[in-house]
Write a protein that holds these residues in place. Structure first.
Motif, PDB file in Angstrom:
ATOM      1  N   ARG A 264       0.687  -1.453   0.008  1.00 20.24           N
ATOM      2  CA  ARG A 264      -0.001  -0.224   0.103  1.00 20.24           C
ATOM      3  C   ARG A 264       1.090   1.205  -0.104  1.00 20.24           C
ATOM      4  O   ARG A 264       0.619   2.079  -0.592  1.00 20.24           O
ATOM      5  CB  ARG A 264      -0.980  -0.062   1.118  1.00 20.24           C
ATOM      6  CG  ARG A 264      -0.089  -0.027   2.469  1.00 20.24           C
ATOM      7  CD  ARG A 264      -1.155  -0.275   3.666  1.00 20.24           C
ATOM      8  NE  ARG A 264      -0.581  -0.462   4.839  1.00 20.24           N
ATOM      9  CZ  ARG A 264      -1.199  -0.656   6.127  1.00 20.24           C
ATOM     10  NH1 ARG A 264      -2.540  -0.476   6.003  1.00 20.24           N
ATOM     11  NH2 ARG A 264      -0.378  -0.831   7.272  1.00 20.24           N
ATOM     12  N   LEU A 266       3.406   1.701  -1.663  1.00 23.04           N
ATOM     13  CA  LEU A 266       3.907   1.711  -3.183  1.00 23.04           C
ATOM     14  C   LEU A 266       2.983   1.867  -3.992  1.00 23.04           C
ATOM     15  O   LEU A 266       3.043   1.690  -5.119  1.00 23.04           O
ATOM     16  CB  LEU A 266       5.006   0.966  -3.241  1.00 23.04           C
ATOM     17  CG  LEU A 266       6.337   0.972  -2.472  1.00 23.04           C
ATOM     18  CD1 LEU A 266       7.376  -0.230  -2.879  1.00 23.04           C
ATOM     19  CD2 LEU A 266       6.915   2.205  -2.501  1.00 23.04           C
ATOM     20  N   TRP A 267       1.586   2.117  -3.482  1.00 20.98           N
ATOM     21  CA  TRP A 267       0.397   2.160  -4.526  1.00 20.98           C
ATOM     22  C   TRP A 267       0.627   2.749  -5.588  1.00 20.98           C
ATOM     23  O   TRP A 267       0.100   2.524  -6.773  1.00 20.98           O
ATOM     24  CB  TRP A 267      -0.899   2.402  -3.814  1.00 20.98           C
ATOM     25  CG  TRP A 267      -2.065   2.375  -4.615  1.00 20.98           C
ATOM     26  CD1 TRP A 267      -2.618   3.586  -4.989  1.00 20.98           C
ATOM     27  CD2 TRP A 267      -2.644   1.613  -5.522  1.00 20.98           C
ATOM     28  NE1 TRP A 267      -3.715   3.534  -5.758  1.00 20.98           N
ATOM     29  CE2 TRP A 267      -3.800   2.048  -6.238  1.00 20.98           C
ATOM     30  CE3 TRP A 267      -2.679   0.155  -5.577  1.00 20.98           C
ATOM     31  CZ2 TRP A 267      -4.873   1.255  -7.005  1.00 20.98           C
ATOM     32  CZ3 TRP A 267      -3.355  -0.539  -6.627  1.00 20.98           C
ATOM     33  CH2 TRP A 267      -4.388   0.020  -7.343  1.00 20.98           C
ATOM     34  N   GLN A 268       1.012   4.091  -5.455  1.00 20.57           N
ATOM     35  CA  GLN A 268       1.306   5.117  -6.640  1.00 20.57           C
ATOM     36  C   GLN A 268       2.145   4.760  -7.553  1.00 20.57           C
ATOM     37  O   GLN A 268       1.966   5.165  -8.964  1.00 20.57           O
ATOM     38  CB  GLN A 268       1.097   6.485  -5.934  1.00 20.57           C
ATOM     39  CG  GLN A 268       0.071   6.986  -5.187  1.00 20.57           C
ATOM     40  CD  GLN A 268       0.071   8.270  -4.746  1.00 20.57           C
ATOM     41  OE1 GLN A 268       1.126   9.104  -4.679  1.00 20.57           O
ATOM     42  NE2 GLN A 268      -0.893   8.890  -4.143  1.00 20.57           N
ATOM     43  N   VAL A 269       3.133   4.244  -7.135  1.00 22.91           N
ATOM     44  CA  VAL A 269       4.344   3.902  -8.069  1.00 22.91           C
ATOM     45  C   VAL A 269       4.229   2.601  -8.735  1.00 22.91           C
ATOM     46  O   VAL A 269       4.959   2.002  -9.721  1.00 22.91           O
ATOM     47  CB  VAL A 269       5.590   4.396  -7.515  1.00 22.91           C
ATOM     48  CG1 VAL A 269       5.740   5.800  -7.413  1.00 22.91           C
ATOM     49  CG2 VAL A 269       5.874   3.693  -5.956  1.00 22.91           C
ATOM     50  N   LYS A 270       4.016   1.503  -7.720  1.00 27.74           N
ATOM     51  CA  LYS A 270       4.152  -0.013  -7.920  1.00 27.74           C
ATOM     52  C   LYS A 270       2.743  -0.454  -7.776  1.00 27.74           C
ATOM     53  O   LYS A 270       2.534  -1.125  -6.871  1.00 27.74           O
ATOM     54  CB  LYS A 270       5.249  -0.720  -7.406  1.00 27.74           C
ATOM     55  CG  LYS A 270       6.473   0.090  -7.232  1.00 27.74           C
ATOM     56  CD  LYS A 270       6.960  -0.263  -8.590  1.00 27.74           C
ATOM     57  CE  LYS A 270       8.540   0.243  -8.930  1.00 27.74           C
ATOM     58  NZ  LYS A 270       9.208   0.019  -9.979  1.00 27.74           N
ATOM     59  N   PRO A 271       1.700  -0.202  -8.585  1.00 28.86           N
ATOM     60  CA  PRO A 271       0.302  -0.536  -8.209  1.00 28.86           C
ATOM     61  C   PRO A 271      -0.039  -1.988  -8.576  1.00 28.86           C
ATOM     62  O   PRO A 271      -0.917  -2.720  -7.775  1.00 28.86           O
ATOM     63  CB  PRO A 271      -0.591   0.134  -9.193  1.00 28.86           C
ATOM     64  CG  PRO A 271       0.271   0.552 -10.376  1.00 28.86           C
ATOM     65  CD  PRO A 271       1.739   0.715  -9.646  1.00 28.86           C
TER      66      PRO A 271
END
Length: 307
Positions: A264, A266-271
């Motif tokens: 969670r 890294l959701w914006q960069v590693k969804p």
């Protein structure tokens, strides 16, 4: 074959044959066998096929090109999905594909176990409460007290008293789901005990345990089976929530909730770290709900779409 056609000229005077009535209702199509049942209830077929596929994936996870889901590889962390890592890797370099497939074992084990245990205990409480009048006030007031607490909060409170493990998660969710089954079974039993065949059994001197086994229990299995499918889906979601907030299974156990919790940040960069376990959880819950809807239509004549 004997011809039963009546000759109008052979009738006595004053009598005539009535004209043949038109067919108002279409002929009933009788489907027999398991294949015919699935054709008549496609929702059961779709949900059952999806659920069976996920169960087979969980059973044969070690043979589906997976590696050790707990193996750390810091040099390969946060790799994007590729031919080498189908679902990518997490922040510790662990293969997400392997963790998702092995995580299916945890979610399905929790869901099926909770559905089985909660249905068994709730069935016993509901039958006793619905058929034995003096026990109704005691048992149902206790069930009402449990139902006044949201299931997720009750599960969190129970997990706070124990250490994190799959067994404790199953126990906590089972206790939270028992009131739902008991209330359903009680409502069914309250209507069944007023039926004429129950009154006839009582008048014949049949003992209460035999009345419950012969007349009450068989008629409660169909609605309880449908309810068990929804409990299974709810238990898997609750387990993922508990693991996501750190109150469920230990982080060393690959579960879909743990995988999403670790990704969670890294959701914006590693969804993709969150997407794949969330997709598997959604498909599993959808399959169980489709199966439950189909069983409800099949087992309840009032829900039949056609006669």
């Amino acid at each position: 074959m004997t011809d039963t056609t009546v000759n109008p000229q052979s009738l006595p005077a004053g009598l005539v044959l009535a004209p043949q009535l038109p067919e108002i209702l279409r002929p009933v199509k009788i489907r027999r066998g398991f294949i015919g049942f699935l054709r008549g209830h496609p929702t059961v077929a779709i949900g059952g096929a999806l659920l069976l596929t996920l169960v087979l994936i969980a059973i044969f996870a070690p043979y589906l090109g997976t590696v050790d889901p707990t193996a750390l590889a810091p040099a390969k962390r946060t790799r994007a999905p590729s031919a080498d890592y189908w679902f990518g890797t997490d922040v510790l370099g662990r293969d997400i594909y392997s963790r998702v497939l092995f995580g299916a074992r945890v979610s399905l084990t929790v869901g099926l176990s909770v559905a089985m245990f909660a249905s068994a205990v709730g069935l016993a409480i509901g039958i006793v409460s619905g058929f034995i009048r003096w026990a109704d006030g005691i048992l149902m007031r206790f069930m009402d007290g449990l139902m006044s607490i949201p299931p997720i909060l009750l599960a969190i409170a129970l997990m706070a008293l124990t250490r994190g493990s799959v067994g404790n998660v199953i126990l906590a969710i089972t206790i939270a789901e028992i009131p739902r089954v008991s209330r359903l079974v009680r409502s069914v039993v309250l209507s069944l005990r007023e039926q004429p065949y129950v009154d006839a059994a009582v008048a014949c001197g049949t003992r209460t345990p035999m009345i419950i086994l012969r007349h009450i229990l068989p008629n409660t299995l169909a609605p309880m089976l449908v309810q068990a499918t929804y409990i299974c889906a709810s238990a898997m979601i609750t387990e993922a929530i508990l693991s996501f907030i750190g109150a469920g299974t230990p982080p060393t156990i690959p579960s879909w909730g743990n995988i999403m919790a670790e990704g969670r940040a890294l959701w914006q960069v590693k969804p993709y770290i969150v997407f794949f376990p969330a997709a598997f959880l959604s498909v599993t819950v959808l399959a169980v709900n489709l199966l439950g809807d189909g069983l409800r239509d099949a087992l309840d004549p009032r829900m039949a779409k056609s006669l």
